[in-house]
Design an enzyme around this catalytic site. Sequence first.
Site, PDB file in Angstrom:
ATOM      1  N   GLU A  15      38.467   8.069  40.766  1.00 51.54           N
ATOM      2  CA  GLU A  15      38.872   9.456  40.525  1.00 51.54           C
ATOM      3  C   GLU A  15      40.176   9.563  39.739  1.00 51.54           C
ATOM      4  OE1 GLU A  15      36.837  11.805  41.148  1.00 51.54           O
ATOM      5  OE2 GLU A  15      35.436  10.592  42.311  1.00 51.54           O
ATOM      6  N   GLU A  31      45.710  16.191  37.707  1.00 50.74           N
ATOM      7  CA  GLU A  31      44.694  16.527  36.718  1.00 50.74           C
ATOM      8  C   GLU A  31      45.377  16.881  35.404  1.00 50.74           C
ATOM      9  OE1 GLU A  31      40.998  19.774  36.468  1.00 50.74           O
ATOM     10  OE2 GLU A  31      42.310  19.655  38.222  1.00 50.74           O
ATOM     11  N   ASN A  91      41.180  23.787  50.412  1.00 49.74           N
ATOM     12  CA  ASN A  91      41.422  22.416  50.845  1.00 49.74           C
ATOM     13  C   ASN A  91      42.894  22.178  51.139  1.00 49.74           C
ATOM     14  OD1 ASN A  91      38.840  21.101  50.887  1.00 49.74           O
ATOM     15  ND2 ASN A  91      38.780  21.309  48.668  1.00 49.74           N
TER      16      ASN A  91
END
Length: 296
Positions: A149, A158, A196
């Site tokens: 990831e 990101e 989350n």
Amino acid sequence: MNRIKSILTVLSAVVATAAFLPGVAAAAPTVSDTVASEACAPLWKSSTAYKAGGTVSHHGRNWTAKWWTQNENPGATSVWADGGACTGGVSDFVISEEEFDAIFPKRHPFYTYQGLIDALHAYPRFANTGTEQTRSREAAAFLTHADFESVGLQYVKEINEDNYWIKCDYSQPFGCPAGQSAYYGRGPIMFSWNFNYKAAGDALGLDLLNDPWMVERDPSVAWQTALWYWNTQNGPGTMTSHEAMVGGAGFGETIRSLNGSLECNGGNPGSVRARAAKYEHITDVIGVDPGSHLTC
């Protein structure tokens, strides 16, 4: 009904994808100690018998036996009482620092081995349940997905900033108090979405909803968010990744728990093969057989 949401991180020609579901967080684990004030007791040994009151250190924390015990891992069974973080101890995690360095030779300096060790207190059953082979396989599986990831732990967040605003779900009652673009992917599994951050923060005793940047400031917190998902969330699968590895379902089931049909059941067989190959590489580095059921 939980809704599956995916995060897409575009890294040059590499696309790393992880799916996260909103859901009820598991019971809160021990909150991280801000200061370790006690020296570490002698390292726990599986072959040693301990009487009630016996104190050992394990994963950088002191533990006290409640009654006679032998070959019961501290943190994995109720016989041990958690005495908190300690200083001056030796890591007894199933993956050594040298092996960690070999697995991630080009990692970002943010991702320290000590940060991972410090995060283990949050879920003491992780890589601490079952035989040494089972424990090693689980650690390898977890690090495989972290590698995949974050592209070898080279990225802390990101990089496609155009997608940041998407990760705010205003239908949640708590909204996005840190701002619409604050809940982008961070950490080893590119942890994202406001729901989350809220659920993991509640479980870990951290205000991640209001300060999601904590995940990119503190290596231990970054690893803890990954461990939260690994140990408590089924995702689009039928079990947590921890359950898959300790229960014998195998590495392939951890892929399903992360990405479901995005990769499994023919969704992206190339990605599944790549994850399985990376897992086999990591198990080879640490000297453990990868087991069966490597794909989904």
